[in-house]
Every structure is written in structure tokens, then in C-alpha cells.
Scaffold this motif. Structure first.
Motif, short mmCIF file in Angstrom:
data_model
loop_
_atom_site.label_atom_id
_atom_site.label_comp_id
_atom_site.label_asym_id
_atom_site.label_seq_id
_atom_site.Cartn_x
_atom_site.Cartn_y
_atom_site.Cartn_z
N LYS A 200 -18.37 15.46 0.68
CA LYS A 200 -19.56 15.01 1.41
C LYS A 200 -20.32 16.16 2.08
O LYS A 200 -21.52 16.08 2.31
CB LYS A 200 -19.16 14.00 2.49
CG LYS A 200 -18.83 12.61 1.96
CD LYS A 200 -18.50 11.66 3.11
CE LYS A 200 -18.05 10.30 2.61
NZ LYS A 200 -17.59 9.44 3.73
N LEU A 201 -19.59 17.24 2.42
CA LEU A 201 -20.27 18.26 3.24
C LEU A 201 -19.99 19.70 2.84
O LEU A 201 -20.88 20.50 2.64
CB LEU A 201 -19.87 18.10 4.71
CG LEU A 201 -20.58 19.06 5.67
CD1 LEU A 201 -22.00 18.55 5.98
CD2 LEU A 201 -19.80 19.26 6.95
N SER B 96 -10.74 18.95 14.84
CA SER B 96 -10.92 19.54 16.19
C SER B 96 -11.47 20.98 16.09
O SER B 96 -11.96 21.53 17.07
CB SER B 96 -9.60 19.53 16.95
OG SER B 96 -8.60 20.19 16.19
N ASN B 97 -11.35 21.60 14.91
CA ASN B 97 -11.89 22.95 14.80
C ASN B 97 -12.22 23.28 13.34
O ASN B 97 -11.50 22.84 12.42
CB ASN B 97 -10.88 23.98 15.33
CG ASN B 97 -11.53 25.33 15.60
OD1 ASN B 97 -12.71 25.38 15.98
ND2 ASN B 97 -10.79 26.40 15.39
N VAL B 98 -13.29 24.04 13.15
CA VAL B 98 -13.69 24.48 11.81
C VAL B 98 -14.05 25.97 11.90
O VAL B 98 -14.82 26.36 12.78
CB VAL B 98 -14.92 23.70 11.27
CG1 VAL B 98 -15.30 24.20 9.88
CG2 VAL B 98 -14.65 22.20 11.25
N THR C 164 -19.16 25.66 13.97
CA THR C 164 -19.54 24.66 14.99
C THR C 164 -20.46 23.60 14.39
O THR C 164 -20.27 22.40 14.60
CB THR C 164 -20.24 25.38 16.17
OG1 THR C 164 -19.38 26.43 16.62
CG2 THR C 164 -20.53 24.42 17.30
N VAL C 165 -21.42 24.05 13.62
CA VAL C 165 -22.37 23.11 12.99
C VAL C 165 -21.61 22.20 12.02
O VAL C 165 -21.80 20.98 12.00
CB VAL C 165 -23.47 23.88 12.24
CG1 VAL C 165 -24.24 22.95 11.30
CG2 VAL C 165 -24.41 24.54 13.24
N ALA C 166 -20.69 22.78 11.25
CA ALA C 166 -19.91 21.98 10.29
C ALA C 166 -19.07 20.95 11.03
O ALA C 166 -19.00 19.78 10.62
CB ALA C 166 -19.02 22.89 9.45
N LYS C 167 -18.46 21.37 12.15
CA LYS C 167 -17.64 20.42 12.92
C LYS C 167 -18.49 19.26 13.43
O LYS C 167 -18.10 18.09 13.29
CB LYS C 167 -16.95 21.12 14.09
CG LYS C 167 -15.98 20.22 14.83
CD LYS C 167 -15.27 20.94 15.96
CE LYS C 167 -16.19 21.18 17.13
NZ LYS C 167 -15.50 21.73 18.33
N ASP C 168 -19.65 19.58 13.99
CA ASP C 168 -20.53 18.51 14.50
C ASP C 168 -20.95 17.56 13.37
O ASP C 168 -20.97 16.34 13.55
CB ASP C 168 -21.76 19.12 15.17
CG ASP C 168 -21.41 19.92 16.41
OD1 ASP C 168 -20.24 19.75 16.90
OD2 ASP C 168 -22.25 20.72 16.88
N SER C 169 -21.24 18.12 12.22
CA SER C 169 -21.65 17.28 11.07
C SER C 169 -20.50 16.38 10.63
O SER C 169 -20.69 15.21 10.33
CB SER C 169 -22.08 18.17 9.90
OG SER C 169 -23.11 19.05 10.30
N LEU C 170 -19.29 16.93 10.62
CA LEU C 170 -18.13 16.12 10.23
C LEU C 170 -17.89 15.00 11.24
O LEU C 170 -17.56 13.87 10.86
CB LEU C 170 -16.88 17.00 10.09
CG LEU C 170 -16.89 17.96 8.90
CD1 LEU C 170 -15.72 18.94 8.96
CD2 LEU C 170 -16.85 17.19 7.57
#
Lengths: 84, 84
Positions: free
Chosen positions: A64-65, B35-37, B20-26
Motif C-alpha cells: 500500500k505504501l 511505532s518507528n520507521v 516520520t512521514v512514512a510512519k504518519d502515513s501508515l
């Protein structure tokens, strides 16, 4: 908790301009032994304990991402971290 | 011939905006377990047989070109491919 490592690479059939530039640069630095360079993404995910199937959610998140399925392949490794 | 895999990650002390952007998108995709990417680079090198020490040239190539030592760490795996 799980530590997941995702390795994302361009499909073999896809031209890798970054890799080509890196190879040419390495040749200019006298590393003529290098015959191929492929550059991809490496994603480390920390996933808290969950009811959901860990393989399922990792595949879903990739599809998905994290991964462009048109031009990229991916594989991943899951390490379960047991609380001390 | 050698297949070398290089894993390049931002140093822990360095902010990872992509991660951070990937984590927020997930999280927006309902993967709140994440909890972390951390997002880094994954480089595959094919190196032909050489007189030189393979560890030495891999470290040199990383430090001269592939890795930004100011903000990145790296580790690598070397697999020797024996001709059939």
C-alpha cells in the motif's frame, strides 16, 4: 515487539540510473572490479505487539505504501523481540 | 566473484523526515502498531575476482562514495559466488 527489515530493489528489467552512475564513479576511483551496482531502499520498522498476523500487515504496508509494485520487488525479515 | 549487500542507515541521532512521514502515513492507513520507521539505502554490488582484499575495497568504496559518514552508518554482507 517486532523489528522488521524490508529490502526494496528495482526489478531486474528496470534500468537503474543511480546504480549506473555509482558504478561509473567507482570505476573512476579505480574500483574496476565492480561489474554491477543496484541501489534500492532499506526500511526498518518497529512494530508493537498486535493481534493481527505480522506477515500480513508487513505485506499490506509494503504493497500500500512502501513499495512501488510497478517497478520494485521487495523481501523482508522479521525478528521478534521478547521483552526482558 | 562476490555479491555484496550494503545497508546504509541514518545515524540514530539524526532526524529521519522520510521515516516520520512514512510512519504518519501508515498510521493513517490504520497501522497504528508501527511505532518507528527508519528509511535508508540498500546497495547490491557485484565484484569480480580481485587480488585486493574484498573487505578493504568494500569499506573504501563505502567511505569514498556510497555513504555519507557525517550522518550515516553502514554494514555489509559479502557472499562469495563460486563459478560452477
Amino acid at each position: 515487539m517486532f523489528n522488521v527489515k524490508v529490502f526494496i530493489t528495482l526489478r531486474e528489467s528496470v534500468i537503474d540510473p543511480q546504480g549506473t552512475v555509482a558504478k561509473d564513479s567507482l570505476h573512476k576511483l579505480n574500483y574496476s572490479e565492480v561489474s554491477n551496482v543496484r541501489i534500492g531502499k532499506y526500511v526498518e520498522l518497529t512494530i508493537e505487539n498486535t493481534e493481527r498476523n505480522i506477515d500480513e500487515i508487513v505485506n499490506e504496508m509494503c504493497e500500500k505504501l512502501l513499495v512501488n509494485l510497478n517497478v520494485e520487488d521487495y523481501r523482508y525479515e522479521i525478528e521478534e523481540v521478547v521483552a526482558q
